[in-house]
Design a protein around this motif. Structure first.
Motif, PDB file in Angstrom:
ATOM      1  N   GLU B 178     -97.750  29.148  16.918  1.00  0.00           N
ATOM      2  CA  GLU B 178     -97.198  27.788  16.888  1.00  0.00           C
ATOM      3  C   GLU B 178     -95.678  27.766  16.776  1.00  0.00           C
ATOM      4  OE1 GLU B 178     -98.690  25.541  13.555  1.00  0.00           O
ATOM      5  OE2 GLU B 178     -98.962  23.725  14.755  1.00  0.00           O
ATOM      6  N   GLY B 183     -94.248  22.255  19.535  1.00  0.00           N
ATOM      7  CA  GLY B 183     -95.192  21.413  20.254  1.00  0.00           C
ATOM      8  C   GLY B 183     -96.111  22.164  21.196  1.00  0.00           C
ATOM      9  N   LYS B 184     -96.274  23.480  20.979  1.00  0.00           N
ATOM     10  CA  LYS B 184     -97.218  24.236  21.809  1.00  0.00           C
ATOM     11  C   LYS B 184     -97.853  25.346  20.993  1.00  0.00           C
ATOM     12  CE  LYS B 184     -96.353  23.854  26.641  1.00  0.00           C
ATOM     13  NZ  LYS B 184     -95.365  24.165  27.644  1.00  0.00           N
ATOM     14  N   ILE B 185     -99.088  25.663  21.343  1.00  0.00           N
ATOM     15  CA  ILE B 185     -99.759  26.841  20.785  1.00  0.00           C
ATOM     16  C   ILE B 185     -99.975  27.811  21.935  1.00  0.00           C
ATOM     17  CG2 ILE B 185    -102.031  27.617  19.990  1.00  0.00           C
ATOM     18  CD1 ILE B 185    -101.979  25.672  17.846  1.00  0.00           C
ATOM     19  N   PRO B 367     -97.255  22.300  12.079  1.00  0.00           N
ATOM     20  CA  PRO B 367     -98.156  21.506  11.226  1.00  0.00           C
ATOM     21  C   PRO B 367     -99.577  22.052  11.121  1.00  0.00           C
ATOM     22  CG  PRO B 367     -97.745  20.381  13.319  1.00  0.00           C
ATOM     23  CD  PRO B 367     -96.797  21.555  13.260  1.00  0.00           C
ATOM     24  N   ILE B 368    -100.082  22.683  12.182  1.00  0.00           N
ATOM     25  CA  ILE B 368    -101.478  23.145  12.125  1.00  0.00           C
ATOM     26  C   ILE B 368    -101.584  24.398  11.261  1.00  0.00           C
ATOM     27  CG2 ILE B 368    -103.487  23.882  13.485  1.00  0.00           C
ATOM     28  CD1 ILE B 368    -102.473  22.133  15.751  1.00  0.00           C
ATOM     29  N   VAL B 391     -98.482  16.702   9.161  1.00  0.00           N
ATOM     30  CA  VAL B 391     -98.237  16.095  10.469  1.00  0.00           C
ATOM     31  C   VAL B 391     -97.123  15.043  10.374  1.00  0.00           C
ATOM     32  CG1 VAL B 391     -99.284  14.640  12.234  1.00  0.00           C
ATOM     33  CG2 VAL B 391    -100.517  16.617  11.390  1.00  0.00           C
ATOM     34  N   LEU B 395     -93.353  15.133  12.040  1.00  0.00           N
ATOM     35  CA  LEU B 395     -92.803  14.036  12.839  1.00  0.00           C
ATOM     36  C   LEU B 395     -91.406  13.640  12.371  1.00  0.00           C
ATOM     37  CD1 LEU B 395     -93.569  11.949  15.049  1.00  0.00           C
ATOM     38  CD2 LEU B 395     -94.331  10.461  13.202  1.00  0.00           C
ATOM     39  N   PHE B 396     -91.201  13.654  11.050  1.00  0.00           N
ATOM     40  CA  PHE B 396     -89.961  13.114  10.494  1.00  0.00           C
ATOM     41  C   PHE B 396     -88.866  14.155  10.258  1.00  0.00           C
ATOM     42  CE2 PHE B 396     -92.426   9.386   9.979  1.00  0.00           C
ATOM     43  CZ  PHE B 396     -91.524   8.344   9.887  1.00  0.00           C
ATOM     44  N   GLY B 398     -87.172  15.884  12.452  1.00  0.00           N
ATOM     45  CA  GLY B 398     -86.215  16.068  13.545  1.00  0.00           C
ATOM     46  C   GLY B 398     -86.630  17.221  14.438  1.00  0.00           C
ATOM     47  N   HIS B 399     -85.867  17.421  15.514  1.00  0.00           N
ATOM     48  CA  HIS B 399     -86.255  18.468  16.470  1.00  0.00           C
ATOM     49  C   HIS B 399     -85.577  19.804  16.186  1.00  0.00           C
ATOM     50  CE1 HIS B 399     -88.083  15.191  18.788  1.00  0.00           C
ATOM     51  NE2 HIS B 399     -88.822  16.141  19.333  1.00  0.00           N
ATOM     52  N   ALA B 410     -92.582  20.220  23.642  1.00  0.00           N
ATOM     53  CA  ALA B 410     -93.150  18.883  23.797  1.00  0.00           C
ATOM     54  C   ALA B 410     -92.461  17.962  22.796  1.00  0.00           C
ATOM     55  CB  ALA B 410     -94.648  18.908  23.527  1.00  0.00           C
ATOM     56  N   PRO B 411     -92.253  16.693  23.170  1.00  0.00           N
ATOM     57  CA  PRO B 411     -91.680  15.767  22.193  1.00  0.00           C
ATOM     58  C   PRO B 411     -92.664  15.572  21.043  1.00  0.00           C
ATOM     59  CG  PRO B 411     -92.523  14.576  24.090  1.00  0.00           C
ATOM     60  CD  PRO B 411     -92.644  16.028  24.412  1.00  0.00           C
ATOM     61  N   LYS B 412     -92.136  15.118  19.896  1.00  0.00           N
ATOM     62  CA  LYS B 412     -93.034  14.968  18.745  1.00  0.00           C
ATOM     63  C   LYS B 412     -93.925  13.737  18.874  1.00  0.00           C
ATOM     64  CE  LYS B 412     -90.675  17.798  15.415  1.00  0.00           C
ATOM     65  NZ  LYS B 412     -90.221  17.951  14.035  1.00  0.00           N
ATOM     66  N   HIS B 413     -93.529  12.788  19.706  1.00  0.00           N
ATOM     67  CA  HIS B 413     -94.426  11.654  20.009  1.00  0.00           C
ATOM     68  C   HIS B 413     -94.024  11.021  21.320  1.00  0.00           C
ATOM     69  CE1 HIS B 413     -91.397   8.595  18.878  1.00  0.00           C
ATOM     70  NE2 HIS B 413     -91.104   9.386  17.886  1.00  0.00           N
TER      71      HIS B 413
END
Lengths: 413, 413
Positions: B178, B183-185, B367-368, B391, B395-396, B398-399, B410-413
């Protein structure tokens, strides 16, 4: 100074957007969760009653062809695109065309009850997921959500449906993110998926339902030797999953090829099934099979149980009866794992638990969701065993799972 | 008939390839796991002794600048690319250039022991992961692995290092998959990663080490209200993670900007730290801080503890001391969660546990893995709470996490 201010401003804007995003999906997730969770509860209650009635009135199995015909006619005349089942959800996620028909929810509910009342062999997660997806997509239409948000709504429907029907919120949340594309998790929808799963499970539990419980009393330490045995078990679970997927697709093609009129397929399939059930003289391999799954954690099962269940379920689903595949996959995995105790030096309940989730992981290509499901159902102690079994089964189950609309996003190795 | 035979043939070939793949990685995974697990054990034992010595001989903290200078000189003269630390592993995964220098393993071990012996504030997972990565990459060179397999070897090194240093195989396996891309596994490496994690953890446990244990005695049912509170806590955990990442990068840039000669940075930074530690008169905020983390599950902590730990760790790491960031992130999260008990109506041990993994999830964008870590450390009951907290924190936050070489997938949302 100005640059610093701007940065602070940007930071604030990003966090405000996140906050709006969070509130929006907490709100939408609660509604989707409430709808899908209630639908799952109604399904669970109905299936309990249907199963009880069937087991106390075995003559009803003779009417299986009639049940099949009714189910077939319902879908033929009113089904529209609902016929595609879970694949429709996956297709609408990948290539949005039009709203998932609301009628999918009642149709799949009635179809599944018919399957179980008259003695077909099938599951329930497909039903829960389709009800969740159909209800939530309708509701997305009312709110006029854009294409991106609509995808998230479909994920939430799947997540809440799955989470609530099995009482496993973490597995439901990851399943919805993992099932859409083989070898990818959709992180963009991770928060909404968890919210929907948690609320769906919560709302379902408000209803008078009872989830099945399984117990693995003892988990030995994972040594290298046991790791190798676990991997060996994983191979067999993966091959069983592949056999299941191929059989289901195979029977489906066979029925489609030889019987042109769709409603006649479950009629004829139902007749064949009813005759077979009459001759083998047991209801062990029909319905959900929960008593057998529970027994697999305690007693010795027959080594051929999993094969008969594969045949019964693939035939039932292939003939066009409605329902899911996952509970039969639990049955297949738990009985196969149980039978492996003669081959593999691991405790029988552990083998049953590993098979329970690993065959499912192989057939749907969702190893992480299934690992979490194993932990949620059997406790954290068996985590490494179920993880290795699920990952190896995922590797050995081939690239075609039970959902033909699943896109291949990454090779398995 | 011929077609059928060919198909069967293809099936056999595919499964044989899978079997070879499985055997190959079981073999390689065992070696990588054994190497990385032993390295982690040596690290854990050394850190225990260094910490004990420091706590019994507090005068040694006055030598923190000398320790910093030694560590700085070592890296300056012998470090080559090792200086980049975890980021080097990520970079070599994404754009393979040359083998990770073997010297990275002893250097980061010595550097980390110096940090902890003389009283810097840092962690240990960076060390374990770098030792695992450097050792396994060397070993890949001997076996002349191709570029694709080398990537898998790096993943295995990270996985085995992380799994063994915390005693959390599932979290280690998923962390390695991760952390590489936000944003990818990386599903291609899922089996090798699990094998390395399990073996790494097993081998580490053969050594006389003892992992920390944490206990959350009571977990209430997750209702919609508690879900909202959990999400609120997650926001604060995510912001704390962001503050940590920004502070670490900020102090790093500051030192680099004002002190051109690299070994002088930990010398001066160490002097400043030693003076501050002398004036505040407590060793609570230096080292790994495990006693404080454990206390956060039982006693009330100060509301400002997490802020001081952020400052101490960001300053220590920014000045160029070696070590990881994760155990301080546990400290920050556990004390912040503990302090939230005045705001958020959830049990204090649960809040501490949520913070423990969620701040880490936010800072590393995993997160996972962090959800699994929460389950492995605190049990399956708190699964939904830690999942939602992780999770939302993800999200909060930042990148930009603590690993600047992490690619955004991947974007977070």
């Amino acid at each position: 100074m100005i640059r610093k201010l701007r940065r602070t401003r940007l930071f604030e804007i990003e966090q405000c957007i996140n906050l709006l995003f969070l509130c929006k999906w907490l709100f939408l997730g609660s509604i989707v969760g409430a709808l899908a969770g209630s639908a799952s509860a109604i399904l669970l209650i109905s299936l309990d009653q249907a199963t009880d009635f069937r087991e106390n009135n075995l003559w009803i199995i003779a009417l299986l062809p009639i049940g099949g015909l009714i189910s077939g006619l319902l879908y033929y005349h009113f089904g529209q695109r609902s016929e595609k089942g879970n694949n429709l959800l996956l297709e609408e996620y990948h290539h949005a065309e039009q709203t998932i028909p609301l009628r999918m929810a009642p149709l799949v509910l009635i179809g599944t009850i018919i399957t179980h009342l008259f003695g077909g062999s099938a599951g329930r997660e497909g039903t829960a997921v389709q009800m969740g997806g159909a209800l939530s997509d309708q509701f997305g239409k009312w709110f006029k959500l854009n294409a991106h948000d609509r995808k998230i709504i479909i994920v939430m429907g799947i997540s809440a449906g799955f989470a609530s029907v099995f009482g496993t919120p973490l597995a439901g949340a990851i399943f919805a993110l993992e099932v859409l594309v083989l070898g990818k998790i959709r992180y963009e929808a991770i928060l909404p998926s968890f919210i929907a799963a948690v609320i769906g499970n919560y709302v379902c539990n408000l209803w008078p339902i009872d989830h099945s419980h399984y117990h693995i009393p003892f988990v030995p330490e994972l040594t290298p030797t046991r790791l190798a045995w676990t991997a060996a078990a994983g191979i067999l679970f993966g091959l069983a999953a592949m056999l299941f997927s191929k059989s289901t697709h195979g029977f489906g093609s066979l029925f489609k090829k030889h019987i042109g009129y769709a409603p006649a397929r479950p009629l004829i399939g139902g007749a064949v099934l009813a005759i077979i059930i009459y001759f083998i003289g047991t209801t062990k391999y029909i319905g959900l099979g929960i008593p057998t799954i529970e027994a697999s954690f305690v007693d010795s099962m027959n080594s051929y149980d999993f094969l008969i269940k594969i045949a019964f379920t693939a035939f039932t689903i292939g003939a066009g009866f409605k329902g899911g595949e996952v509970t039969p996959l639990f049955f297949i995995g738990a009985t196969l794992g149980n039978a492996m105790v003669w081959l593999i030096p691991l405790p029988m309940p552990l083998l049953a638990g590993m098979g329970f989730v690993a065959v499912f992981a192989g057939a749907t290509n969702t190893p992480i969701a299934c690992t979490l499901m194993g932990i949620e159902l059997f406790g954290a102690d068996c985590g490494v065993y179920v993880a290795i079994a699920c990952v190896v089964a995922y590797l050995f189950s081939g690239h075609t799972g039970i959902y033909s609309s699943q896109i291949i996003g990454a090779p398995k190795h």
